[in-house]
Write a protein that holds these residues in place. Structure first.
Motif, PDB file in Angstrom:
ATOM      1  N   VAL A 105      -8.712   3.845   1.806  1.00  0.00           N
ATOM      2  CA  VAL A 105      -8.071   3.729   0.497  1.00  0.00           C
ATOM      3  C   VAL A 105      -8.766   2.624  -0.300  1.00  0.00           C
ATOM      4  N   LEU A 142       1.363  10.155   6.072  1.00  0.00           N
ATOM      5  CA  LEU A 142       0.522  11.274   5.671  1.00  0.00           C
ATOM      6  C   LEU A 142       0.577  12.388   6.717  1.00  0.00           C
ATOM      7  N   SER A 173      -7.039   6.884   7.080  1.00  0.00           N
ATOM      8  CA  SER A 173      -7.381   6.904   5.663  1.00  0.00           C
ATOM      9  C   SER A 173      -8.223   5.712   5.244  1.00  0.00           C
ATOM     10  N   ARG A 184      -6.778   4.480  -8.006  1.00  0.00           N
ATOM     11  CA  ARG A 184      -6.839   4.395  -6.545  1.00  0.00           C
ATOM     12  C   ARG A 184      -7.383   5.701  -5.982  1.00  0.00           C
ATOM     13  N   LEU A 208       0.849   4.413  -3.003  1.00  0.00           N
ATOM     14  CA  LEU A 208       0.460   5.796  -2.745  1.00  0.00           C
ATOM     15  C   LEU A 208       1.644   6.754  -2.675  1.00  0.00           C
ATOM     16  N   PRO A 241      -0.424   5.821   4.582  1.00  0.00           N
ATOM     17  CA  PRO A 241      -1.675   6.515   4.893  1.00  0.00           C
ATOM     18  C   PRO A 241      -2.027   6.405   6.373  1.00  0.00           C
ATOM     19  N   VAL A 250      -8.549   0.611  -4.174  1.00  0.00           N
ATOM     20  CA  VAL A 250      -7.743   0.384  -5.371  1.00  0.00           C
ATOM     21  C   VAL A 250      -8.537  -0.486  -6.333  1.00  0.00           C
ATOM     22  N   LEU A 306       0.802  -1.226   0.000  1.00  0.00           N
ATOM     23  CA  LEU A 306       0.000   0.000   0.000  1.00  0.00           C
ATOM     24  C   LEU A 306       0.835   1.277   0.000  1.00  0.00           C
ATOM     25  N   ARG A 343      -8.095   7.901  -2.111  1.00  0.00           N
ATOM     26  CA  ARG A 343      -7.880   8.010  -0.664  1.00  0.00           C
ATOM     27  C   ARG A 343      -8.682   9.172  -0.103  1.00  0.00           C
TER      28      ARG A 343
END
Length: 268
Positions: A52, A194, A50, A66, A43, A47, A54, A39, A68
């Motif tokens: 997410v 993030l 989050s 993808r 990205l 994350p 895909v 993951l 988020r």
């Protein structure tokens, strides 16, 4: 599932190209653990807080688009959020000419206070279910739904009794997976979490430098807002803004590279 490209290797190792040499652009992911490990590389960051999603295409499971978003704190927003993100990913893929054959969902949230990762997984389970229902309503199944919390992962789709431990399965140590090796070979970097990225983008607070920035922004706003509201000059402001943005992009592209993280941000 293969990341980004076309082939699938039954060995779970990097696929080989025509010459027989390993092809680092084609990686097969055969387990939830490998999905979870991949993951951040999909990205470009880890994350946090989050949701997410895909898109997955074809029999070989090629990854596509993808998406988020932050996990809504209010449970009353979960149903609308699930419907909106499912429609956004599926309809966006359709506009690009390729409706997904499936979707992989990740719910990423670290424990808060005395909360355990297992408790996070249990708390987010209704959101995972709403996402599965929303995707199913668009005729796109959720192939896997994972919760990542506290260095462990749980699968919401595993129905086998005794398969997944209640306390979760530890994530692979950073840099030890096939995906990590391929990403390193390709020169790809995971640029922190993030939260760390958001922290580097926060405006400067306090000091003479911050006061100068605030004054400059205030003067610019006072000059620009009347022009933006005036239809006759709005297009001129847009054209000037694009010209300035292109100039800045050229300056950044030509600037010598600095070390990553906050030092590079400070230099910019």
């Amino acid at each position: 599932m293969t990341t980004n490209h076309e082939s699938r290797s039954p060995s779970g190792r990097p696929s080989t190209g025509p010459s027989g040499a390993p092809d680092p652009s084609r990686i097969t992911l055969r387990s939830p653990a490998e999905l979870a490990d991949a993951l951040p590389y999909m990205l470009g960051f880890h994350p946090t807080d989050s949701l997410v999603m895909v898109a997955v295409h074809g029999e070989g499971g090629r990854f596509g688009g993808r998406l988020r978003v932050g996990i809504p704190t209010a449970h009353t927003e979960w149903e609308d959020t699930a419907r909106q993100v499912a429609e956004c990913l599926v309809r966006g893929s359709e506009r690009r000419g390729d409706k997904p054959d499936g979707i992989v969902v990740f719910l990423c949230q670290d424990p808060r206070g005395a909360e355990s990762g297992q408790r996070v997984m249990t708390r987010l389970r209704p959101l995972a279910q709403r996402l599965r229902v929303a995707c199913g309503a668009l005729d796109v199944p959720v192939l896997e739904a994972l919760c990542l919390s506290g260095g462990r992962y749980w699968s919401y789709t595993c129905a086998e009794s005794g398969c997944c431990p209640a306390e979760g399965t530890p994530l692979a140590a950073p840099g030890t997976s096939v995906m990590a090796a391929a990403a390193t070979f390709a020169g790809l970097q995971v640029r922190g979490s993030l939260k760390e990225i958001e922290g580097r983008l926060m405006p400067t607070r306090g000091g003479a430098w911050a006061v100068e920035q605030e004054d400059a922004l205030g003067r610019a706003a006072a000059a620009l807002v009347p022009k933006i509201l005036d239809g006759a000059t709005r297009e001129q402001v847009g054209a000037q803004t694009i010209t300035l943005a292109k100039t800045l992009m050229r300056r950044l592209a030509l600037a010598a590279l600095a070390e990553g993280g906050r030092r590079a941000d400070d230099r910019d």
